[in-house]
Each structure stands twice: as C-alpha cells, then as structure tokens.
Write a protein that holds these residues in place. Sequence first.
Motif, PDB file in Angstrom:
ATOM      1  N   TYR A  50       7.475  10.002   8.548  1.00  0.00           N
ATOM      2  CA  TYR A  50       6.268  10.441   7.984  1.00  0.00           C
ATOM      3  C   TYR A  50       6.437  10.797   6.518  1.00  0.00           C
ATOM      4  O   TYR A  50       5.408  10.561   5.625  1.00  0.00           O
ATOM      5  N   ASP A  51       7.892  11.105   5.925  1.00  0.00           N
ATOM      6  CA  ASP A  51       8.005  11.624   4.792  1.00  0.00           C
ATOM      7  C   ASP A  51       7.888  10.155   3.900  1.00  0.00           C
ATOM      8  O   ASP A  51       7.201  10.282   2.638  1.00  0.00           O
ATOM      9  N   GLU A  52       8.384   9.229   4.245  1.00  0.00           N
ATOM     10  CA  GLU A  52       8.290   7.975   3.568  1.00  0.00           C
ATOM     11  C   GLU A  52       6.900   7.257   3.706  1.00  0.00           C
ATOM     12  O   GLU A  52       6.293   6.643   2.457  1.00  0.00           O
ATOM     13  N   ILE A  53       6.178   7.504   4.678  1.00  0.00           N
ATOM     14  CA  ILE A  53       4.681   6.996   4.636  1.00  0.00           C
ATOM     15  C   ILE A  53       4.020   7.867   3.658  1.00  0.00           C
ATOM     16  O   ILE A  53       3.100   7.360   2.945  1.00  0.00           O
ATOM     17  N   ALA A  54       4.088   9.214   3.551  1.00  0.00           N
ATOM     18  CA  ALA A  54       3.415   9.929   2.747  1.00  0.00           C
ATOM     19  C   ALA A  54       3.767   9.731   1.077  1.00  0.00           C
ATOM     20  O   ALA A  54       2.951   9.496   0.327  1.00  0.00           O
ATOM     21  N   GLY A  55       4.895   9.377   1.020  1.00  0.00           N
ATOM     22  CA  GLY A  55       5.307   8.928  -0.346  1.00  0.00           C
ATOM     23  C   GLY A  55       4.758   7.495  -0.835  1.00  0.00           C
ATOM     24  O   GLY A  55       4.443   7.296  -1.820  1.00  0.00           O
ATOM     25  N   MET A  56       4.713   6.623   0.220  1.00  0.00           N
ATOM     26  CA  MET A  56       3.967   5.372  -0.109  1.00  0.00           C
ATOM     27  C   MET A  56       2.442   5.386  -0.068  1.00  0.00           C
ATOM     28  O   MET A  56       1.853   4.882  -1.166  1.00  0.00           O
ATOM     29  N   ALA A  57       1.716   6.441   0.561  1.00  0.00           N
ATOM     30  CA  ALA A  57       0.605   6.794   0.278  1.00  0.00           C
ATOM     31  C   ALA A  57       0.175   7.154  -0.952  1.00  0.00           C
ATOM     32  O   ALA A  57      -0.833   6.863  -1.851  1.00  0.00           O
ATOM     33  N   ARG A  58       0.992   8.043  -1.510  1.00  0.00           N
ATOM     34  CA  ARG A  58       0.893   8.729  -3.032  1.00  0.00           C
ATOM     35  C   ARG A  58       1.018   7.475  -3.884  1.00  0.00           C
ATOM     36  O   ARG A  58       0.338   7.657  -4.995  1.00  0.00           O
ATOM     37  N   ALA A  59       2.034   6.722  -3.607  1.00  0.00           N
ATOM     38  CA  ALA A  59       2.220   5.680  -4.505  1.00  0.00           C
ATOM     39  C   ALA A  59       1.009   4.710  -4.806  1.00  0.00           C
ATOM     40  O   ALA A  59       0.626   4.168  -5.750  1.00  0.00           O
ATOM     41  N   MET A  60       0.426   4.593  -3.510  1.00  0.00           N
ATOM     42  CA  MET A  60      -0.632   3.698  -3.500  1.00  0.00           C
ATOM     43  C   MET A  60      -1.966   4.322  -4.188  1.00  0.00           C
ATOM     44  O   MET A  60      -2.459   3.702  -5.048  1.00  0.00           O
ATOM     45  N   LEU A  61      -2.060   5.464  -3.943  1.00  0.00           N
ATOM     46  CA  LEU A  61      -3.325   6.270  -4.803  1.00  0.00           C
ATOM     47  C   LEU A  61      -2.749   6.315  -6.371  1.00  0.00           C
ATOM     48  O   LEU A  61      -4.008   6.194  -7.141  1.00  0.00           O
ATOM     49  N   ALA A  62      -1.681   6.404  -6.936  1.00  0.00           N
ATOM     50  CA  ALA A  62      -1.304   6.339  -8.174  1.00  0.00           C
ATOM     51  C   ALA A  62      -1.909   4.967  -8.780  1.00  0.00           C
ATOM     52  O   ALA A  62      -2.294   4.641  -9.660  1.00  0.00           O
ATOM     53  N   ASP A  63      -1.229   3.921  -7.976  1.00  0.00           N
ATOM     54  CA  ASP A  63      -1.720   2.390  -8.325  1.00  0.00           C
ATOM     55  C   ASP A  63      -2.945   2.052  -8.277  1.00  0.00           C
ATOM     56  O   ASP A  63      -3.776   1.517  -9.449  1.00  0.00           O
ATOM     57  N   LEU A  64      -3.839   2.865  -7.451  1.00  0.00           N
ATOM     58  CA  LEU A  64      -5.327   2.489  -7.500  1.00  0.00           C
ATOM     59  C   LEU A  64      -6.245   3.513  -8.501  1.00  0.00           C
ATOM     60  O   LEU A  64      -7.020   2.788  -9.110  1.00  0.00           O
ATOM     61  N   GLY A  65      -5.401   4.392  -9.003  1.00  0.00           N
ATOM     62  CA  GLY A  65      -6.049   5.252 -10.050  1.00  0.00           C
ATOM     63  C   GLY A  65      -5.434   4.844 -11.499  1.00  0.00           C
ATOM     64  O   GLY A  65      -5.749   5.418 -12.614  1.00  0.00           O
ATOM     65  N   ARG A  66      -4.270   3.866 -11.505  1.00  0.00           N
ATOM     66  CA  ARG A  66      -3.650   3.560 -12.551  1.00  0.00           C
ATOM     67  C   ARG A  66      -3.134   4.834 -13.285  1.00  0.00           C
ATOM     68  O   ARG A  66      -3.511   4.873 -14.530  1.00  0.00           O
ATOM     69  N   VAL A  67      -2.637   5.560 -12.723  1.00  0.00           N
ATOM     70  CA  VAL A  67      -1.975   6.881 -13.384  1.00  0.00           C
ATOM     71  C   VAL A  67      -0.657   6.868 -12.808  1.00  0.00           C
ATOM     72  O   VAL A  67      -0.311   6.427 -12.056  1.00  0.00           O
ATOM     73  N   PRO A  68       0.219   7.880 -13.623  1.00  0.00           N
ATOM     74  CA  PRO A  68       1.469   7.954 -13.298  1.00  0.00           C
ATOM     75  C   PRO A  68       1.448   8.676 -11.661  1.00  0.00           C
ATOM     76  O   PRO A  68       0.802   9.424 -11.446  1.00  0.00           O
ATOM     77  N   LEU A  69       2.430   8.405 -11.056  1.00  0.00           N
ATOM     78  CA  LEU A  69       2.885   8.735  -9.783  1.00  0.00           C
ATOM     79  C   LEU A  69       2.780  10.564  -9.804  1.00  0.00           C
ATOM     80  O   LEU A  69       2.482  11.115  -9.086  1.00  0.00           O
ATOM     81  N   SER A  70       3.516  10.992 -11.085  1.00  0.00           N
ATOM     82  CA  SER A  70       3.617  12.463 -11.272  1.00  0.00           C
ATOM     83  C   SER A  70       2.183  13.083 -11.211  1.00  0.00           C
ATOM     84  O   SER A  70       2.213  14.419 -10.694  1.00  0.00           O
ATOM     85  N   GLN A  71       1.465  12.433 -11.666  1.00  0.00           N
ATOM     86  CA  GLN A  71      -0.069  13.317 -11.747  1.00  0.00           C
ATOM     87  C   GLN A  71      -0.815  13.006 -10.551  1.00  0.00           C
ATOM     88  O   GLN A  71      -1.237  14.147 -10.054  1.00  0.00           O
ATOM     89  N   ILE A  72      -0.633  12.358  -9.514  1.00  0.00           N
ATOM     90  CA  ILE A  72      -1.012  12.203  -8.059  1.00  0.00           C
ATOM     91  C   ILE A  72      -0.182  13.440  -7.370  1.00  0.00           C
ATOM     92  O   ILE A  72      -0.654  14.259  -6.729  1.00  0.00           O
ATOM     93  N   GLU A  73       1.134  13.616  -7.524  1.00  0.00           N
ATOM     94  CA  GLU A  73       1.994  14.769  -7.081  1.00  0.00           C
ATOM     95  C   GLU A  73       1.662  16.025  -7.614  1.00  0.00           C
ATOM     96  O   GLU A  73       1.725  17.015  -6.947  1.00  0.00           O
ATOM     97  N   MET A  74       0.998  16.202  -8.698  1.00  0.00           N
ATOM     98  CA  MET A  74       0.679  17.648  -9.409  1.00  0.00           C
ATOM     99  C   MET A  74      -0.686  17.808  -8.872  1.00  0.00           C
ATOM    100  O   MET A  74      -1.028  18.875  -8.460  1.00  0.00           O
ATOM    101  N   THR A  75      -1.602  16.916  -8.448  1.00  0.00           N
ATOM    102  CA  THR A  75      -2.892  17.094  -8.048  1.00  0.00           C
ATOM    103  C   THR A  75      -3.132  17.164  -6.760  1.00  0.00           C
ATOM    104  O   THR A  75      -3.944  17.829  -6.136  1.00  0.00           O
ATOM    105  N   MET A  76      -2.013  16.479  -5.863  1.00  0.00           N
ATOM    106  CA  MET A  76      -1.692  16.482  -4.587  1.00  0.00           C
ATOM    107  C   MET A  76      -0.496  16.976  -4.229  1.00  0.00           C
ATOM    108  O   MET A  76       0.319  16.048  -3.691  1.00  0.00           O
ATOM    109  N   PRO A  77      -0.259  18.290  -4.286  1.00  0.00           N
ATOM    110  CA  PRO A  77       1.212  18.705  -3.809  1.00  0.00           C
ATOM    111  C   PRO A  77       1.284  18.584  -2.564  1.00  0.00           C
ATOM    112  O   PRO A  77       0.360  18.273  -1.567  1.00  0.00           O
TER     113      PRO A  77
END
Length: 207
Positions: free
Chosen positions: A32-59
């Motif tokens: 589940y941890d790996e899937i969550a990480g992959m989903a956040r990476a997908m959101l970063a790719d879709l939004g064309r933003v750094p992964l750190s920004q996704i992790e900040m807005t979606m802790p």
Amino acid sequence: MEDTWLARAKRLLALAETGQHFTTDPFDRERYDEIAGMARAMLADLGRVPLSQIEMTMPAHTGGYATPSIDIRAAVIRNGGILLVRERSDGLWAMPGGFADIGSSPAENIEREVLEEAGLRVTAQTLYAVRHKARHPYPPDPRDFYKLFFLCSPLDAATPIPGPETSEAAFFAPDALPDLSRTRNLEKDIYAAFQANGKSPSPAKFD
C-alpha cells in the motif's frame, strides 16, 4: 468535468491510504505504501509539478477511511451586490470561506469565515448548493473536495473590512464581477446565489 486519469490517480491514492490504515499485515502495508507513492507520482506527472509539491499539498494520510475534504463558501447579498474578498495568496476574488474546521458545525464555520475575512457578522440561512469539485470546471486539483455554498444574512449594515488572509472586501453586482479565484468559486456559483436569494427555502442543488 475532471480529466479521467486525474480522477483515477486520486481514487488510487484514496484506496491505498485506506488500505494503509486498515491492514494488519506488514507485507500488505509495504504494498500500500508503494501504491500510494506511485499515485502521488502520477498526480505530479499529470499536474506537471514536482513530487514535493504534491507531498506538501497532500501529506501522508493520518488514518481512517480516506474521504473528500470540505470547502465552505458564503454568499452574502446586500443591495443587489454579493460580498467578495480579495485573497492575499493569489490577488483574486472569492466568496468568503475555506476549509471547514473540525469541532464546528458548517454554519459556525461559515459565519466565522465571513467575520475573519470580511469583518462582517452574519447568520447562515440556507444551504443552496453542494458541489463535487471534480464535476465542475474548476482548475484541476489533486485533492478531492465537496463544496458547500450557504446564503448568509448580514446582522447589521457594517462596512466590510479585510482580514489577515484578505487584502480587500467589497460588494459587487453580478454583472460587474472582478477577476475570480477560480479554484475557490466560479461565476455560476455566484449566479446561483442570486437565483436562490429571496426565495422561500428549497432543497439545495447537489451532484
């Protein structure tokens, strides 16, 4: 309407976070941890933003079943105009509101938001709309929201004044709206308030 892949990535993250909370198996937790990480990476790719920004807005989810966040907005109408505040964060205008705070009712939340952002004392009168943000033309958002819109009545004729998070507060006619903060509200949210204003209470429009 939200992009299909964005909707799927958000749903995948919600399922992973719910699994993280309920599983008792350490190997499932790793998955589940790996899937969550992959989903956040997908959101970063879709939004064309750094992964750190996704992790900040979606802790990382703090536990329990993953559910949408709640955003509340107040429509305060006086003399044919609606109250809007200018957000310091982006310089654009919105109906007063924001995240609902835990421990307060929806009415208490929205009445406090109007006081804090515009210096006006109001009472919440009618819930006129409940929107799933992803189903409307707001800018894409990696988070998932239900948006609650309330008609509120001012308790006096005080002049609105900005608060710590706002730089201006004023009333605007529906045909003379300023540049809106579209992540917070759309023109149709404001027009719906004018349509509901002054009518006998009716069921809120909802998705």
